[in-house]
Design an enzyme around this catalytic site. Structure first.
Site, mmCIF file in Angstrom:
data_model
loop_
_atom_site.group_PDB
_atom_site.id
_atom_site.type_symbol
_atom_site.label_atom_id
_atom_site.label_comp_id
_atom_site.label_asym_id
_atom_site.label_seq_id
_atom_site.Cartn_x
_atom_site.Cartn_y
_atom_site.Cartn_z
ATOM 1 N N GLU A 153 0.854 -1.190 0.000
ATOM 2 C CA GLU A 153 0.000 0.000 0.000
ATOM 3 C C GLU A 153 0.890 1.239 0.000
ATOM 4 O O GLU A 153 1.771 1.361 0.861
ATOM 5 C CB GLU A 153 -0.904 0.010 1.240
ATOM 6 C CG GLU A 153 -1.987 -1.055 1.202
ATOM 7 C CD GLU A 153 -2.788 -1.139 2.502
ATOM 8 O OE1 GLU A 153 -3.999 -1.365 2.421
ATOM 9 O OE2 GLU A 153 -2.207 -0.997 3.594
ATOM 10 N N ASN A 192 -5.985 -3.177 6.429
ATOM 11 C CA ASN A 192 -6.224 -3.336 7.866
ATOM 12 C C ASN A 192 -7.573 -2.778 8.308
ATOM 13 O O ASN A 192 -8.146 -3.257 9.291
ATOM 14 C CB ASN A 192 -5.098 -2.697 8.674
ATOM 15 C CG ASN A 192 -3.882 -3.596 8.736
ATOM 16 O OD1 ASN A 192 -4.002 -4.814 8.616
ATOM 17 N ND2 ASN A 192 -2.719 -3.014 8.898
HETATM 18 C C1 LIG Z 1 -0.779 -6.164 10.123
HETATM 19 C C2 LIG Z 1 0.065 -5.704 8.956
HETATM 20 O O1 LIG Z 1 0.064 -4.311 8.961
HETATM 21 C C3 LIG Z 1 -0.482 -6.124 7.619
HETATM 22 C C4 LIG Z 1 -0.371 -7.595 7.411
HETATM 23 O O2 LIG Z 1 0.697 -8.132 7.240
HETATM 24 S S1 LIG Z 1 -1.820 -8.407 7.427
HETATM 25 C C5 LIG Z 1 -1.362 -10.086 7.208
HETATM 26 C C6 LIG Z 1 -1.392 -10.458 5.790
HETATM 27 N N1 LIG Z 1 -0.988 -11.840 5.657
HETATM 28 C C7 LIG Z 1 -1.865 -12.792 5.367
HETATM 29 O O3 LIG Z 1 -3.050 -12.551 5.185
HETATM 30 C C8 LIG Z 1 -1.270 -14.171 5.311
HETATM 31 C C9 LIG Z 1 -2.296 -15.186 4.932
HETATM 32 N N2 LIG Z 1 -1.669 -16.514 4.941
HETATM 33 C C10 LIG Z 1 -0.968 -17.001 3.907
HETATM 34 O O4 LIG Z 1 -0.814 -16.375 2.868
HETATM 35 C C11 LIG Z 1 -0.398 -18.384 4.081
HETATM 36 O O5 LIG Z 1 -1.082 -19.039 5.118
HETATM 37 C C12 LIG Z 1 1.122 -18.379 4.409
HETATM 38 C C13 LIG Z 1 1.902 -17.872 3.198
HETATM 39 C C14 LIG Z 1 1.450 -17.519 5.625
HETATM 40 C C15 LIG Z 1 1.580 -19.792 4.746
HETATM 41 O O6 LIG Z 1 1.165 -20.638 3.729
HETATM 42 P P1 LIG Z 1 0.988 -22.206 4.005
HETATM 43 O O7 LIG Z 1 0.763 -22.847 2.706
HETATM 44 O O8 LIG Z 1 0.031 -22.400 5.109
HETATM 45 O O9 LIG Z 1 2.345 -22.588 4.682
HETATM 46 P P2 LIG Z 1 3.690 -23.124 4.104
HETATM 47 O O10 LIG Z 1 3.474 -24.474 3.473
HETATM 48 O O11 LIG Z 1 4.651 -23.018 5.248
HETATM 49 O O12 LIG Z 1 4.111 -22.078 3.015
HETATM 50 C C16 LIG Z 1 3.742 -22.143 1.699
HETATM 51 C C17 LIG Z 1 4.721 -21.358 0.900
HETATM 52 O O13 LIG Z 1 4.675 -19.998 1.348
HETATM 53 C C18 LIG Z 1 6.023 -19.487 1.402
HETATM 54 N N3 LIG Z 1 6.316 -18.997 2.737
HETATM 55 C C19 LIG Z 1 5.572 -19.203 3.846
HETATM 56 N N4 LIG Z 1 6.057 -18.472 4.859
HETATM 57 C C20 LIG Z 1 7.134 -17.806 4.389
HETATM 58 C C21 LIG Z 1 8.030 -16.878 4.947
HETATM 59 N N5 LIG Z 1 7.927 -16.467 6.216
HETATM 60 N N6 LIG Z 1 9.004 -16.384 4.172
HETATM 61 C C22 LIG Z 1 9.145 -16.778 2.897
HETATM 62 N N7 LIG Z 1 8.303 -17.644 2.303
HETATM 63 C C23 LIG Z 1 7.314 -18.154 3.045
HETATM 64 C C24 LIG Z 1 6.879 -20.513 0.891
HETATM 65 O O14 LIG Z 1 6.963 -20.270 -0.496
HETATM 66 C C25 LIG Z 1 6.147 -21.786 1.099
HETATM 67 O O15 LIG Z 1 6.529 -22.687 0.135
HETATM 68 P P3 LIG Z 1 7.660 -23.795 0.489
HETATM 69 O O16 LIG Z 1 6.979 -24.784 1.385
HETATM 70 O O17 LIG Z 1 8.004 -24.301 -0.869
HETATM 71 O O18 LIG Z 1 8.792 -23.137 1.182
#
Ligand SMILES: C[C@H](O)CC(=O)SCCNC(=O)CCNC(=O)[C@H](O)C(C)(C)COP(=O)(O)OP(=O)(O)OC[C@H]1O[C@@H](n2cnc3c(N)ncnc32)[C@H](O)[C@@H]1OP(=O)(O)O
Length: 286
Positions: A153, A192
Site C-alpha cells: 500500500e 487493515n
Molecule cells: C498487520 C500488517 O500491517 C499487515 C499484514 O501483514 S496483514 C497479514 C497479511 N498476511 C496474510 O493474510 C497471510 C495469509 N496466509 C498465507 O498467505 C499463508 O497461510 C502463508 C503464506 C502464511 C503460509 O502458507 P501455508 O501454505 O500455510 O504454509 P507453508 O506451506 O509453510 O508455506 C507455503 C509457501 O509460502 C512461502 N512462505 C511461507 N512463509 C514464508 C516466509 N515467512 N518467508 C518466505 N516464504 C514463506 C513458501 O513459499 C512456502 O513454500 P515452500 O513450502 O516451498 O517453502
C-alpha cells in the site's frame, strides 16, 4: 534528478524489516538495515539468512550468499546517510517513529531521498511534519510474509509530492515485482481497515465460547477459501501488532468494531504474542 532508487535503507530487522530487506536485496538493491543493538542485529541477520537459505533450498533463489552480500545489518543510523530511500519498520509506536523520522531527516543527505514508513496505522502526516522534507515522505506498507505477499500500500499524506509516489510505485512494481495500490492517509489504510475488525470479531466469538479456535479458523479455510483462519492469522501478524493496529483504528474512528476485545489485551499483557513468542491462539515449536 536521478529517479532511480538503488541504495535502500531499512530501520528495524524484525518480522517486517527483515522481509523488506530481503525483497529489496533479491531485486538487486544495495541494502543497509539498522537495528538498535548488536544482539538485535545478529538476530535480524539470522532471520534473513534462514529465509534466504530456505528459498535457495526450495529452488526459488540461485544463491542466498549473493543476496546476503548485498545486505549489511548495522547498529548506526548514521550509516544511512547515502541512501536513496529509507523504509522505517520499527515497533508500531507513534512516539518512537516520530523520533526516528526527526533523526533520519538529519542523517539522510540527498534532498531527493524518500523517507518511507511501513506503519500500518499511524498517520503519515505526523511523520512527515517532523521533517524538513514532507513532500518526500510517504507510507510504503508491506504484508507479512513479505517475500510471499504481492501487495504494497502506498500512502501519500496531504504534503507528499506526486513525484514521490510515482518513484515509490516504479520501485515497488518495477524492481520488487510487487503490486502497489494507493489510498488516503487514514488509520488502517485499505487492508487493515477491513481485516482488523474481522480478526477482532473472531476473537470475540472465541472469547464468548461460541466455537473453538480450530473450528472458527476451519470455517474460513474450508468455507471461504482463506489460506488461514482469522485466529491463526492474528498469531502470524503478532498479537501485539494486532492490538496496536486496533487501538489506532479505534482512536481514529471511535467505532466499537475497532475496539480491542479484553481477551486480546490479556494475551498481550501475558506475553502471548502469537507465532513469534511460541504461543497465541495456538502453540508453536520455535
Ligand atoms: C498487520 C500488517 O500491517 C499487515 C499484514 O501483514 S496483514 C497479514 C497479511 N498476511 C496474510 O493474510 C497471510 C495469509 N496466509 C498465507 O498467505 C499463508 O497461510 C502463508 C503464506 C502464511 C503460509 O502458507 P501455508 O501454505 O500455510 O504454509 P507453508 O506451506 O509453510 O508455506 C507455503 C509457501 O509460502 C512461502 N512462505 C511461507 N512463509 C514464508 C516466509 N515467512 N518467508 C518466505 N516464504 C514463506 C513458501 O513459499 C512456502 O513454500 P515452500 O513450502 O516451498 O517453502
Amino acid at each position: 534528478m536521478d529517479n532511480t532508487l538503488q541504495k535502500i535503507g531499512v530501520v528495524g530487522c524484525g518480522l517486517m524489516g527483515a522481509g523488506i530487506a530481503e525483497v529489496c536485496a533479491r531485486a538487486g538493491s544495495d541494502v543497509i538495515v539498522v537495528e538498535s543493538s548488536q544482539e538485535r542485529a545478529d538476530a535480524g541477520r539470522g532471520r534473513l539468512e534462514k529465509s534466504l537459505r530456505r528459498a535457495e533450498e526450495r529452488g526459488r533463489l540461485d544463491s542466498a550468499d549473493e543476496v546476503l552480500g548485498r545486505i549489511r545489518v548495522v547498529t548506526e543510523l548514521g550509516d544511512l546517510a547515502d541512501r536513496d530511500m529509507v523504509v522505517e519498520a520499527i515497533v508500531e509506536d507513534e512516539g518512537a517513529k516520530v523520533e526516528l523520522f526527526k533523526q533520519l531527516d538529519e542523517i539522510v543527505t540527498s534532498p531527493d531521498a524518500i523517507l518511507a514508513s511501513n506503519t500500518s496505522s499511524i498517520p503519515i502526516m505526523k511523520l512527515a511534519t517532523v521533517t524538513k522534507r514532507p513532500s518526500n515522505v510517504l507510507g510504503v506498507h508491506f504484508f507479512n510474509p513479505v517475500p510471499v505477499l504481492k501487495l504494497v500500500e502506498l500512502v501519500p499524506s496531504l504534503m507528499t509530492a506526486d513525484d514521490t509516489v510515482e518513484r515509490a510505485r516504479t520501485y515497488v512494481d518495477g524492481e520488487l515485482g510487487k503490486h502497489a495500490i494507493t489510498c488516503q492517509d487514514r488509520a488502517g489504510f485499505v487492508v487493515n481497515s477491513l481485516l482488523i475488525p474481522f480478526i477482532l470479531s473472531a476473537i470475540r466469538m472465541y472469547e464468548s465460547g461460541f466455537a473453538t479456535a480450530e473450528d472458527i479458523d476451519q470455517g474460513f479455510v474450508l468455507g471461504a477459501a482463506h489460506p488461514q483462519g482469522p485466529l491463526a492469522l492474528a498469531d502470524l501478524i503478532g498479537l501485539d501488532t494486532t492490538m496496536a493496529v486496533a487501538q489506532s483504528l479505534y482512536e481514529e474512528f471511535k467505532e466499537p468494531l475497532y475496539a480491542p476485545p479484553p481477551l486480546l489485551q490479556r494475551m498481550v499483557d501475558a506475553g502471548l504474542m502469537g507465532r513469534k513468542s511460541g504461543r497465541g491462539f495456538y502453540t508453536y515449536d520455535s
